[in-house]
Motif scaffolding. Sequence first.
Motif, PDB file in Angstrom:
ATOM      1  N   LEU A 107       1.721  -4.218  -9.631  1.00  0.00           N
ATOM      2  CA  LEU A 107       1.718  -3.324  -7.370  1.00  0.00           C
ATOM      3  C   LEU A 107       2.881  -2.988  -7.908  1.00  0.00           C
ATOM      4  O   LEU A 107       2.683  -1.699  -5.877  1.00  0.00           O
ATOM      5  N   ARG A 141       2.288   0.366  -9.143  1.00  0.00           N
ATOM      6  CA  ARG A 141       0.333   0.881  -8.882  1.00  0.00           C
ATOM      7  C   ARG A 141      -0.054   1.236 -10.220  1.00  0.00           C
ATOM      8  O   ARG A 141      -0.627   2.342  -9.687  1.00  0.00           O
ATOM      9  N   LYS A 142       0.413   0.685 -11.992  1.00  0.00           N
ATOM     10  CA  LYS A 142      -0.573   1.018 -12.463  1.00  0.00           C
ATOM     11  C   LYS A 142      -1.122  -0.380 -13.381  1.00  0.00           C
ATOM     12  O   LYS A 142      -0.984  -1.430 -12.839  1.00  0.00           O
ATOM     13  N   LEU A 180      -7.075  -1.114  -7.113  1.00  0.00           N
ATOM     14  CA  LEU A 180      -5.754  -0.984  -8.215  1.00  0.00           C
ATOM     15  C   LEU A 180      -6.614  -0.312  -9.481  1.00  0.00           C
ATOM     16  O   LEU A 180      -6.944   0.147  -9.842  1.00  0.00           O
ATOM     17  N   GLU A 213       0.446  -1.099   0.169  1.00  0.00           N
ATOM     18  CA  GLU A 213      -0.032  -0.244  -0.024  1.00  0.00           C
ATOM     19  C   GLU A 213       0.906   1.477  -0.424  1.00  0.00           C
ATOM     20  O   GLU A 213       0.361   2.486  -0.230  1.00  0.00           O
ATOM     21  N   GLU A 246      -5.344  -5.527  -2.723  1.00  0.00           N
ATOM     22  CA  GLU A 246      -4.443  -4.081  -3.184  1.00  0.00           C
ATOM     23  C   GLU A 246      -4.879  -3.810  -5.103  1.00  0.00           C
ATOM     24  O   GLU A 246      -5.578  -3.295  -5.306  1.00  0.00           O
ATOM     25  N   TYR A 248       8.389  -3.173  -0.915  1.00  0.00           N
ATOM     26  CA  TYR A 248       8.266  -3.010  -2.333  1.00  0.00           C
ATOM     27  C   TYR A 248       8.908  -1.468  -2.386  1.00  0.00           C
ATOM     28  O   TYR A 248       9.193  -1.012  -3.497  1.00  0.00           O
TER      29      TYR A 248
END
Length: 269
Positions: free
Chosen positions: A260, A263-264, A184, A107, A180, A143
Amino acid sequence: MRKIVHRHLGKVVAGAAIAVAGTAVMVGITLPGSAGAEESGGAKGSGGTSRQAAQQGQGAVQPGVVEQAPDEGEKGKGRDPLTDDETERVTRIALSRQMLTAGENVEGKRGPQRLSVNLAEPEADELDDPNAPRRADVSFYDYKNDTLVTRTVNLDTGKVEKTGSQHDVQPPISRDEMTEAAELLIADPLGAGLKADFKDATGKELTSPGQLVLNSMVYRATPGAQPAVLGACGEHRCVRLFPKVKNGPWIDSRDLVIDLSARKVGKLG
């Protein structure tokens, strides 16, 4: 009968599996069964009493009593599965202050993403030792720098005995990561088809991953086989989702991949 909602086709097609099409090959993926603990639709059994014949002079037989399972102990023994207490303890021990401060979870918050906690295999010279120490392997995904970190904790001493770091290694997606990824996808313009199919199937708006049953697989990029936005998958942590309406059909989202790490969301050709 299991069903799959095929996006943009405007119809529900019966089937037990979907095919994932690559550039030059076809990879078959069998979807899990549609019946599960979250969606069991069978009627609950009635616990009615049974009676002997009246002429036998016996009254109703009382319902049986199910004894509550004993509380799980704080510590297991030998090759017993890790207890909840052990799992929580080794996770705290494995998560060093540096990892907590510098790491990043799925996140984007502080601290690496916990993936799994498993009982470790004994050392070679401990295989026949009934008193060999219990150890646990705790895996995290950071991440911040796309690193898989595995730490081995000795449950007897409470110390970290080994630490391993790997890049370009992608273990199975955890439940939190699936959630998550769905968040998204729902928020992205490319998730419009998913939301439309959900509304067709339920008459309701899709606003939360909690409305879906999620399965997933890691996606790795193949040179030239996907758009540039997904070219780092494998180095980045990327996932394909196989969502299912709760108590309803599967929704075909096989052409969408969620990166992830970046984040796309990208769409395969």
